[in-house]
Design a protein around this motif. Sequence first.
Motif, mmCIF file in Angstrom:
data_model
loop_
_atom_site.group_PDB
_atom_site.id
_atom_site.type_symbol
_atom_site.label_atom_id
_atom_site.label_comp_id
_atom_site.label_asym_id
_atom_site.label_seq_id
_atom_site.Cartn_x
_atom_site.Cartn_y
_atom_site.Cartn_z
ATOM 1 N N LEU A 32 0.827 -1.201 0.000
ATOM 2 C CA LEU A 32 0.000 0.000 0.000
ATOM 3 C C LEU A 32 0.866 1.258 0.000
ATOM 4 O O LEU A 32 0.510 2.246 -0.644
ATOM 5 N N VAL A 33 1.968 1.228 0.748
ATOM 6 C CA VAL A 33 2.818 2.413 0.881
ATOM 7 C C VAL A 33 4.283 2.024 0.881
ATOM 8 O O VAL A 33 4.639 0.868 1.065
ATOM 9 N N GLU A 34 5.120 3.035 0.704
ATOM 10 C CA GLU A 34 6.562 2.903 0.896
ATOM 11 C C GLU A 34 7.046 4.184 1.533
ATOM 12 O O GLU A 34 6.485 5.262 1.293
ATOM 13 N N TYR A 35 8.044 4.075 2.386
ATOM 14 C CA TYR A 35 8.602 5.262 3.029
ATOM 15 C C TYR A 35 9.508 6.013 2.058
ATOM 16 O O TYR A 35 9.948 5.483 1.039
ATOM 17 N N THR A 36 9.782 7.289 2.371
ATOM 18 C CA THR A 36 10.599 8.129 1.503
ATOM 19 C C THR A 36 11.658 8.846 2.330
ATOM 20 O O THR A 36 11.677 8.771 3.557
ATOM 21 N N SER A 37 12.522 9.570 1.644
ATOM 22 C CA SER A 37 13.550 10.357 2.336
ATOM 23 C C SER A 37 12.971 11.630 2.936
ATOM 24 O O SER A 37 13.641 12.332 3.691
ATOM 25 N N VAL A 38 11.710 11.947 2.599
ATOM 26 C CA VAL A 38 11.035 13.099 3.193
ATOM 27 C C VAL A 38 10.354 12.618 4.473
ATOM 28 O O VAL A 38 9.347 11.908 4.414
ATOM 29 N N LYS A 39 10.902 12.965 5.607
ATOM 30 C CA LYS A 39 10.419 12.442 6.886
ATOM 31 C C LYS A 39 8.930 12.759 7.091
ATOM 32 O O LYS A 39 8.490 13.883 6.899
ATOM 33 N N GLY A 40 8.177 11.730 7.458
ATOM 34 C CA GLY A 40 6.758 11.928 7.740
ATOM 35 C C GLY A 40 5.866 11.881 6.523
ATOM 36 O O GLY A 40 4.654 12.048 6.639
ATOM 37 N N CYS A 41 6.449 11.652 5.331
ATOM 38 C CA CYS A 41 5.663 11.559 4.103
ATOM 39 C C CYS A 41 5.794 10.154 3.526
ATOM 40 O O CYS A 41 6.749 9.444 3.820
ATOM 41 N N MET A 42 4.851 9.755 2.709
ATOM 42 C CA MET A 42 4.840 8.393 2.187
ATOM 43 C C MET A 42 4.534 8.389 0.700
ATOM 44 O O MET A 42 3.896 9.296 0.171
ATOM 45 N N VAL A 43 5.018 7.343 0.036
ATOM 46 C CA VAL A 43 4.585 7.026 -1.318
ATOM 47 C C VAL A 43 3.348 6.144 -1.195
ATOM 48 O O VAL A 43 3.388 5.111 -0.524
ATOM 49 N N ILE A 44 2.241 6.553 -1.785
ATOM 50 C CA ILE A 44 1.077 5.675 -1.862
ATOM 51 C C ILE A 44 1.245 4.868 -3.144
ATOM 52 O O ILE A 44 1.189 5.407 -4.245
ATOM 53 N N ARG A 45 1.483 3.567 -2.974
ATOM 54 C CA ARG A 45 1.768 2.702 -4.113
ATOM 55 C C ARG A 45 0.481 2.408 -4.908
ATOM 56 O O ARG A 45 -0.620 2.701 -4.437
ATOM 57 N N PRO A 46 0.619 1.848 -6.112
ATOM 58 C CA PRO A 46 -0.558 1.677 -6.978
ATOM 59 C C PRO A 46 -1.746 0.976 -6.313
ATOM 60 O O PRO A 46 -2.892 1.394 -6.512
ATOM 61 N N TYR A 47 -1.494 -0.080 -5.524
ATOM 62 C CA TYR A 47 -2.611 -0.797 -4.905
ATOM 63 C C TYR A 47 -3.307 0.078 -3.861
ATOM 64 O O TYR A 47 -4.535 0.118 -3.783
ATOM 65 N N GLY A 48 -2.500 0.805 -3.082
ATOM 66 C CA GLY A 48 -3.079 1.723 -2.101
ATOM 67 C C GLY A 48 -3.807 2.866 -2.778
ATOM 68 O O GLY A 48 -4.891 3.275 -2.341
ATOM 69 N N TYR A 49 -3.219 3.391 -3.851
ATOM 70 C CA TYR A 49 -3.854 4.520 -4.537
ATOM 71 C C TYR A 49 -5.139 4.084 -5.237
ATOM 72 O O TYR A 49 -6.098 4.864 -5.333
ATOM 73 N N ALA A 50 -5.185 2.828 -5.708
ATOM 74 C CA ALA A 50 -6.403 2.328 -6.341
ATOM 75 C C ALA A 50 -7.562 2.293 -5.345
ATOM 76 O O ALA A 50 -8.715 2.567 -5.706
ATOM 77 N N ILE A 51 -7.261 1.964 -4.083
ATOM 78 C CA ILE A 51 -8.300 2.016 -3.049
ATOM 79 C C ILE A 51 -8.793 3.453 -2.896
ATOM 80 O O ILE A 51 -10.001 3.717 -2.833
ATOM 81 N N TRP A 52 -7.859 4.412 -2.837
ATOM 82 C CA TRP A 52 -8.233 5.821 -2.714
ATOM 83 C C TRP A 52 -9.043 6.288 -3.926
ATOM 84 O O TRP A 52 -10.017 7.031 -3.785
ATOM 85 N N GLU A 53 -8.664 5.841 -5.122
ATOM 86 C CA GLU A 53 -9.414 6.229 -6.324
ATOM 87 C C GLU A 53 -10.862 5.754 -6.237
ATOM 88 O O GLU A 53 -11.780 6.476 -6.655
#
Length: 486
Positions: A32-53
């Motif tokens: 659903l997500v992956e962490y990033t170098s921006v502290k406190g922010c996340m990548v919403i991966r395709p499966y997670g974003y499809a739920i949001w869509e």
Amino acid sequence: MAKNNGKMVEAITSMDEDFAKWYTDICKKAELVEYTSVKGCMVIRPYGYAIWENIQRILDTMFKERGHENVCMPMFIPESLLQKEKDHVEGFAPEVAWVTHGGSEKLEDRLCVRPTSETLFCEHYANIVHSYRDLPKLYNQWVSVVRWEKTTRPFLRSREFLWQEGHTIHETADEAIWETERMLNCYAEFCEKSLCMPVVKGRKTDSDKFAGAEATYAIEALMHDGKALQAGTSHYFGDGFARAFGIQYTSRENKLEYPHQTSWGVTTRLIGAIIMTHGDDNGLVLPPAVAPVQVVIVPIAQKKEGVLDKATELYEKLKACGLRVKLDDSDNSPGWKFAEYEMRGVPVRVEIGPKDIENGQCVVATRFNGEKAVVSLENNLETFKDTVVDLIENVVPEGMFNKALENRKEKTYQCKTMDEIIKALEEKGDGFIEAMWCGEEECEDKVKEATGVGSRCIPNEQHEISDVCVCCGKPAKKMVLWGKAY
């Protein structure tokens, strides 16, 4: 997730062992997500974003059916504009991120990266609202916002998150209050019908209302671990923002009046709510309405003659019904596929192999309860189609909702004293506490200090636990829902 190496999907931490780790495991391993170098922010991966869509698609349709139009406001808010509503800016000050430079030049008026957009909408309304004929304006926008949270967790709290924020402006207080309550009911309907998540509708206490609002209403859901989650809010602003921003219109009586406003919103936090309401130790359990894949077809011994052909026939039959279907013809083992799609929370799995074809049947499994049924493939697949459609549209949503409702009932405790609250939490674990309140903020604070549970809302549906306040013993005014919260 396990790669294509024949291994089963990696196990996740048991929720009874460590609920927070269980939650994080699902977010990561269900991709659903992956962490990033921006502290406190996340990548919403395709499966997670499809739920949001899917969440966005359903809600956007509901909003438009109620007459709302989508707009898009700027990402930046000048500090001078933000300062116009004192309570509002004070409420958000600790969470605001600021832009101080444009290129190499320092900005004279620094820019706030929007934590919410009331001030921008007010500036716009001041420019376009002149007469009662211009009202109401029923607006909504789908954007991201930034709030500098100290403690973050995927979907539940992040420094940048996706949401929708509705903003409306009306001639009268009655119209605006009606709109505030209408949109709260809209959220409740969505959560209960589309997310299979029971919610309590109510009004926030004055100490917990939105900065600058006259009244804040919320829907509160109970997670599997007994903690509350605020799933959506709707705010009535009165004419306070209109006065601060000089928004006036000529009334039907040809007088200058201040209009009344609302705002309301839900966020990607709803994905966290889905995980913690329905998930289990095998992973996600997704409501069919928002599942990226509603049905997965797994062929057994797929290299044998006729298996893939029959699986494809089943796929086409369900796809023609408008269902979101996947046929997994990869070379992973059936056991791996079963574990994979359980982890991903796919509501219905169809298994078809040589023996099934020989017997004119297939096996249909439902994710939320693990039940399997043998279904006939006769009658031009009509029985099969009807069975799967009924599962997706009726059986699974109703079963998931009732299961979540039963969890809430088991974890809702009625208490008459603070000692009873403490005892209930110690003996039964976290949950919703129903207890009476005198209406004094001092008592509200004392309850939280003594028991660890805060006020979640004053439920619309009231019933009397006793006639005195749970804290001070004075006459009670309202029954309040209390709880520990995310």
